[in-house]
Design a protein around this motif. Structure first.
Motif, PDB file in Angstrom:
ATOM      1  N   LEU A  83     -50.016 -46.327   3.972  1.00 58.66           N
ATOM      2  CA  LEU A  83     -49.068 -45.827   4.824  1.00 58.66           C
ATOM      3  C   LEU A  83     -49.034 -47.129   5.805  1.00 58.66           C
ATOM      4  O   LEU A  83     -48.529 -47.986   6.411  1.00 58.66           O
ATOM      5  N   ALA A 164     -42.105 -46.593   1.675  1.00 56.22           N
ATOM      6  CA  ALA A 164     -42.546 -45.566   3.049  1.00 56.22           C
ATOM      7  C   ALA A 164     -42.008 -44.261   2.790  1.00 56.22           C
ATOM      8  O   ALA A 164     -41.895 -43.075   3.306  1.00 56.22           O
ATOM      9  N   ILE A 167     -43.378 -41.398   1.217  1.00 58.67           N
ATOM     10  CA  ILE A 167     -44.511 -40.939   1.469  1.00 58.67           C
ATOM     11  C   ILE A 167     -44.173 -39.712   2.800  1.00 58.67           C
ATOM     12  O   ILE A 167     -44.576 -38.707   2.548  1.00 58.67           O
ATOM     13  N   GLU A 212     -44.936 -43.185  11.720  1.00 60.21           N
ATOM     14  CA  GLU A 212     -46.023 -43.776  11.226  1.00 60.21           C
ATOM     15  C   GLU A 212     -47.128 -42.177  11.819  1.00 60.21           C
ATOM     16  O   GLU A 212     -47.731 -41.856  11.348  1.00 60.21           O
TER      17      GLU A 212
END
Length: 219
Positions: A83, A164, A167, A212
């Protein structure tokens, strides 16, 4: 001529196979670590093994699949330690893409983005599931990247946004306000359509940072 026509058909089939398999991997419909069976994929997509193999070559380069000698091919595992690396790239390139889209978007690009903006207004509607919202999120990002009219920047960001999103899919059940995250794209699209490069860049950077943070809070 027949050979040329066949090659063109194979290329189009390979592109179709690539996009379909890519999105299954991105959305975790093919689970991380799962074996990749060329024959089964070909049957499910209605294409032969050659287009599937061509697609898998691209997907290996994009870190969505991994091939091990004598073991086979597998969907890449989702590693949360990636990440920070992915965000580091996106924090620099997403603002650049948003600014360039604001400067370079054609009338067709702006029309497409405006249509997506209208869809964003319904993101928080009860009954919309997480898969729908993620597909909408992917559409918005890809439309912005296309509007940069820089194929190298577009390819780089599509790859990183795909990683991304994998995730995000892994932790989606723990995220409190997924619809809100998707709806954040509304003001960003407004800035791009209005040609406001500075505002677009600022909003894009904030969006990546917020993504994030949300993932880290969900871990």
């Amino acid at each position: 001529m027949q050979q040329v026509a066949t090659e063109i058909e194979e290329l189009s089939l390979a592109e179709r196979a690539y996009r379909a398999i890519r999105d299954r991997l991105v959305m975790l419909e093919i689970r991380p670590g799962a074996p990749i069976n060329e024959e089964q994929l070909g049957q499910s997509l209605g294409v032969g093994r050659t287009p599937v193999r061509e697609a898998l070559k691209r997907l290996q380069y994009e870190r969505l699949i991994t091939t091990y000698p004598r073991r086979g091919t597998f969907a890449t595992e989702v590693n949360i330690t990636d990440l920070a690396h992915i965000s580091e790239v996106r924090q620099e390139l997403e603002p650049l893409a948003a600014a360039q889209a604001a400067r370079r978007a054609t009338a067709a690009d702006r029309a497409n983005l405006t249509a997506l903006r209208r869809e964003l207004d319904t993101a928080g509607t009860p009954g919309r599931d997480s898969a729908e919202l993620m597909h909408l999120d992917l559409q918005v990002h890809r439309a912005i990247y296309t509007a940069t009219h820089n194929p190298y920047l577009e390819d780089t960001l599509v790859r990183h946004d795909n990683l991304a999103t994998r995730i995000w899919c892994l932790f989606v059940d723990r995220l409190a306000d997924m619809a809100g995250h998707v709806e954040e794209h509304g003001p960003l699209i407004d800035a791009i359509v209005a040609g406001d490069a500075d505002t677009a860049a600022r909003l894009a950077r904030s969006h990546v940072t917020g993504f994030e943070q949300a993932i880290r809070e969900a871990i």
